[in-house]
Design a protein around this motif. Sequence first.
Motif, PDB file in Angstrom:
ATOM      1  N   HIS A 125      40.170 -28.860 -18.747  1.00 51.64           N
ATOM      2  CA  HIS A 125      39.505 -28.863 -20.048  1.00 51.64           C
ATOM      3  C   HIS A 125      40.457 -29.344 -21.150  1.00 51.64           C
ATOM      4  N   ARG A 126      41.702 -28.939 -21.072  1.00 52.38           N
ATOM      5  CA  ARG A 126      42.680 -29.382 -22.065  1.00 52.38           C
ATOM      6  C   ARG A 126      42.866 -30.902 -22.003  1.00 52.38           C
ATOM      7  N   ASP A 127      42.952 -31.420 -20.777  1.00 56.99           N
ATOM      8  CA  ASP A 127      43.108 -32.870 -20.612  1.00 56.99           C
ATOM      9  C   ASP A 127      41.869 -33.620 -21.104  1.00 56.99           C
ATOM     10  N   GLU A 128      40.700 -33.060 -20.835  1.00 54.98           N
ATOM     11  CA  GLU A 128      39.466 -33.705 -21.295  1.00 54.98           C
ATOM     12  C   GLU A 128      39.415 -33.779 -22.820  1.00 54.98           C
ATOM     13  N   ARG A 129      39.824 -32.707 -23.488  1.00 57.52           N
ATOM     14  CA  ARG A 129      39.825 -32.710 -24.951  1.00 57.52           C
ATOM     15  C   ARG A 129      40.848 -33.704 -25.508  1.00 57.52           C
TER      16      ARG A 129
END
Length: 271
Positions: free
Chosen positions: A150-154
């Motif tokens: 999720h952090r990478d997606e953001r």
Amino acid sequence: MPDGFADSRLRDPRSFTLDEWQQAKRAGLDAKALKDAAQEAWAVSDSAKSFAKALEERGLFLAQGDRRGHVAVTVDGDVFSLARVTGRASKEVAARLGDAKTLPSVEKMRKQLAGEMGQRLKSHIAEAKRIAANAMKPLHARREAMTRQHRDERKRLDAGLAQRWAAEQRQRAARIRGGVKGAWDLLTGRYMKARRQNEMEAVFAVQRDRAQRDTLIRDQLRERGKLQADLQQVRTRQARQLLALYRDAARFRQTEREREPARGPRLDFGR
């Protein structure tokens, strides 16, 4: 394998695995099943020794009753007349099993069972804790992996939004001409028209980018919520199983304390 092993409720609970203990607790034991177990033990035995062994294989224990008769004691301390549960006359029971005075009393058998079951439940509690910890490991690993994902997606989204915003800003800036052309645009009203268009597009772009990021975060929260529900379900199930084991252990410990004088350190069933 003795017939009594066909039903986990009719086995010696002192040898139960954790799964068998929980299965037997869920299934319960009715009077008919208990009578059937005693009659099976009678049918497959021909002496006091073999009968006692057959009874224990079915979760019952031979003892001397208050009236000096033969009785069967359950692991919970309930007492049943052997003549009644086997359907045999008292004389026939005595003829096969001998003098009941040679057997431990009901009180002694209860205390013995309480101590033995306390040790068994102590191991069950330790095993249940180990199983609970192992069951949580893959879920925790999923949560950590999901957090990184999720952090990478953001980050990718923010980088993409910033790149698009910069490109759109260059397009809007190109509409505002300088020099003589800019002066002409100002005189003809083209400048104000381009400026209003830029302002509208900028507002739209901000709203669009915010909605796109909000959608991503909402989807991520929904995904994380599903995982959190799985975690909570596992925690609740393991907590209930542990609580049931603690209650069982406390019951046997209380039985041991009530039926036996103080004799030094007591069993510690864990916290």
